[in-house]
Write a protein that holds these residues in place. Structure first.
Motif, PDB file in Angstrom:
ATOM      1  N   SER A   1       5.296  -7.452  -6.502  1.00  0.00           N
ATOM      2  CA  SER A   1       5.143  -6.346  -7.446  1.00  0.00           C
ATOM      3  C   SER A   1       3.836  -5.607  -7.180  1.00  0.00           C
ATOM      4  O   SER A   1       2.793  -6.223  -6.943  1.00  0.00           O
ATOM      5  CB  SER A   1       5.162  -6.867  -8.886  1.00  0.00           C
ATOM      6  N   ARG A   2       3.875  -4.298  -7.245  1.00  0.00           N
ATOM      7  CA  ARG A   2       2.662  -3.503  -7.018  1.00  0.00           C
ATOM      8  C   ARG A   2       1.668  -3.622  -8.156  1.00  0.00           C
ATOM      9  O   ARG A   2       0.525  -3.176  -8.029  1.00  0.00           O
ATOM     10  CB  ARG A   2       3.034  -2.043  -6.790  1.00  0.00           C
ATOM     11  N   TYR A   3       2.105  -4.174  -9.278  1.00  0.00           N
ATOM     12  CA  TYR A   3       1.212  -4.301 -10.429  1.00  0.00           C
ATOM     13  C   TYR A   3       0.532  -5.671 -10.506  1.00  0.00           C
ATOM     14  O   TYR A   3      -0.318  -5.887 -11.368  1.00  0.00           O
ATOM     15  CB  TYR A   3       1.995  -4.086 -11.730  1.00  0.00           C
TER      16      TYR A   3
ATOM     17  N   TYR B   1      -1.013  -1.376 -17.199  1.00  0.00           N
ATOM     18  CA  TYR B   1       0.276  -1.577 -16.547  1.00  0.00           C
ATOM     19  C   TYR B   1       1.021  -2.796 -17.089  1.00  0.00           C
ATOM     20  O   TYR B   1       1.974  -3.269 -16.457  1.00  0.00           O
ATOM     21  CB  TYR B   1       0.081  -1.741 -15.032  1.00  0.00           C
TER      22      TYR B   1
ATOM     23  N   ALA C   1       4.760  -2.074 -17.703  1.00  0.00           N
ATOM     24  CA  ALA C   1       5.376  -1.691 -16.431  1.00  0.00           C
ATOM     25  C   ALA C   1       5.546  -2.923 -15.541  1.00  0.00           C
ATOM     26  O   ALA C   1       6.580  -3.076 -14.870  1.00  0.00           O
ATOM     27  CB  ALA C   1       4.519  -0.640 -15.728  1.00  0.00           C
ATOM     28  N   PHE C   2       4.561  -3.795 -15.548  1.00  0.00           N
ATOM     29  CA  PHE C   2       4.618  -5.040 -14.774  1.00  0.00           C
ATOM     30  C   PHE C   2       5.740  -5.933 -15.285  1.00  0.00           C
ATOM     31  O   PHE C   2       6.561  -6.449 -14.516  1.00  0.00           O
ATOM     32  CB  PHE C   2       3.263  -5.738 -14.882  1.00  0.00           C
TER      33      PHE C   2
ATOM     34  N   SER D   1       8.376  -5.099 -17.049  1.00  0.00           N
ATOM     35  CA  SER D   1       9.677  -4.468 -16.815  1.00  0.00           C
ATOM     36  C   SER D   1      10.095  -4.613 -15.351  1.00  0.00           C
ATOM     37  O   SER D   1      11.270  -4.873 -15.047  1.00  0.00           O
ATOM     38  CB  SER D   1       9.625  -2.987 -17.200  1.00  0.00           C
ATOM     39  N   ASP D   2       9.143  -4.451 -14.445  1.00  0.00           N
ATOM     40  CA  ASP D   2       9.428  -4.572 -13.019  1.00  0.00           C
ATOM     41  C   ASP D   2       9.920  -5.978 -12.689  1.00  0.00           C
ATOM     42  O   ASP D   2      10.912  -6.157 -11.958  1.00  0.00           O
ATOM     43  CB  ASP D   2       8.163  -4.233 -12.225  1.00  0.00           C
TER      44      ASP D   2
ATOM     45  N   ARG E   1      13.520  -6.598 -14.355  1.00  0.00           N
ATOM     46  CA  ARG E   1      14.606  -5.843 -13.724  1.00  0.00           C
ATOM     47  C   ARG E   1      14.980  -6.435 -12.365  1.00  0.00           C
ATOM     48  O   ARG E   1      16.175  -6.679 -12.081  1.00  0.00           O
ATOM     49  CB  ARG E   1      14.188  -4.383 -13.571  1.00  0.00           C
ATOM     50  N   ARG E   2      14.003  -6.681 -11.522  1.00  0.00           N
ATOM     51  CA  ARG E   2      14.304  -7.164 -10.174  1.00  0.00           C
ATOM     52  C   ARG E   2      14.767  -8.615 -10.176  1.00  0.00           C
ATOM     53  O   ARG E   2      15.660  -8.993  -9.400  1.00  0.00           O
ATOM     54  CB  ARG E   2      13.091  -6.982  -9.279  1.00  0.00           C
TER      55      ARG E   2
END
Length: 268
Positions: free
Chosen positions: A205-207, A242, A245-246, A248-249, A252-253
């Motif tokens: 994850s980018r976060y 974030y 957003a973190f 949720s990422d 979802r994945r």
């Protein structure tokens, strides 16, 4: 004699609030407000330029506002109104009693604000939980703390509440913060594979803030009157902004990979 003293004190009081003094007092208050607005505007511009230092800048802005209003208030009373010493002594006693009862909650919040400023159970920019409210501390003022929830609501809480009640800070001045994400699995699901999937999703994850460890806890829980496995992933986000957003990422994945690899979820 007493009547003469009272008349003299009343005359002195009236003279304090002549037209020139009132104009100077209003102008001075406006100048204080303008200086404080300029400080906050200047600090916001600095935060935009140095986002990684925004917590320190926000705390410095709060401290400067505290100092400005306290020092400015004293200067206005002593320098502009210039009350005679006899008048201050005569009025001070009765005013203290009257205002003590009327403003005891405000006074408690003012004192609590100073305690919060120096004891620092949390700081401006922290993500905190207080009773059933969770969000980011936007400002610590003389009387209240302003908190922005994740739904973008501003909640104002008296400072005195934070002195007597329990408050939890998620990051305590740090940029990164632990985020806990839960997944529910069927009892006969491959837990090890599910954990490997979630770990893979987190580290890519980018976060994610990977200088701190990713950990898991597993336990049986009851969901909709059925037993299931709760997999809790504990990882750090690189910036508290974030957080969702973190989360949720990851959700979802990971959910998508669970379906692809046949990881069983609890039946409804």
């Amino acid at each position: 004699m007493n009547e003469d003293n009272f008349a003299d004190e009343l005359t002195a009081f009236v003279e304090m609030f002549n037209t020139g003094t009132l104009i100077l007092l209003v102008a001075s208050i406006l100048v204080l407000w303008l200086i404080n607005w300029c400080i906050r505007y200047f600090m916001e511009r600095i935060m935009m330029r140095f986002p990684t230092r925004r917590f320190f800048i926000m705390q410095l802005s709060t401290l400067m506002s505290f100092t400005l209003y306290i020092v400015g208030g004293v200067v206005l009373v002593v320098g502009v109104l210039r009350p005679p010493q006899e008048f201050m002594i005569a009025v001070g006693g009765s005013a203290a009693v009257a205002f003590g009862f009327a403003l005891k909650d405000v006074a408690a919040s003012l004192v609590s604000g100073l305690i919060l400023l120096f004891d620092r159970p949390f700081q401006v920019g922290d993500r905190v939980s207080f009773e059933n409210v969770y969000g980011e501390i936007m400002a610590i003022t003389l009387r209240t703390v302003r908190l922005r929830t994740l739904d973008d609501n501003i909640v104002t809480i008296p400072n005195s509440r934070f002195i007597t009640d329990v408050v939890a800070s998620g990051n305590l001045g740090a940029m990164d913060m632990m985020v806990v994400t839960e997944f529910h699995l069927a009892l006969d699901a491959d837990i090890q594979e599910a954990e490997d999937i979630v770990r893979q999703v987190i580290v890519t994850s980018r976060y994610a803030y990977l200088k701190k460890p990713v950990t898991f806890s597993i336990e049986e829980v009851q969901v909709a009157e059925r037993l299931s496995i709760r997999l809790r992933a504990k990882a750090y986000v690189l910036d508290v902004n974030y957080e969702k957003a973190f989360q949720s990422d990851i959700t979802r994945r990971a959910s998508s990979l669970f379906r692809e690899r046949g990881i069983l979820r609890p039946l409804r």
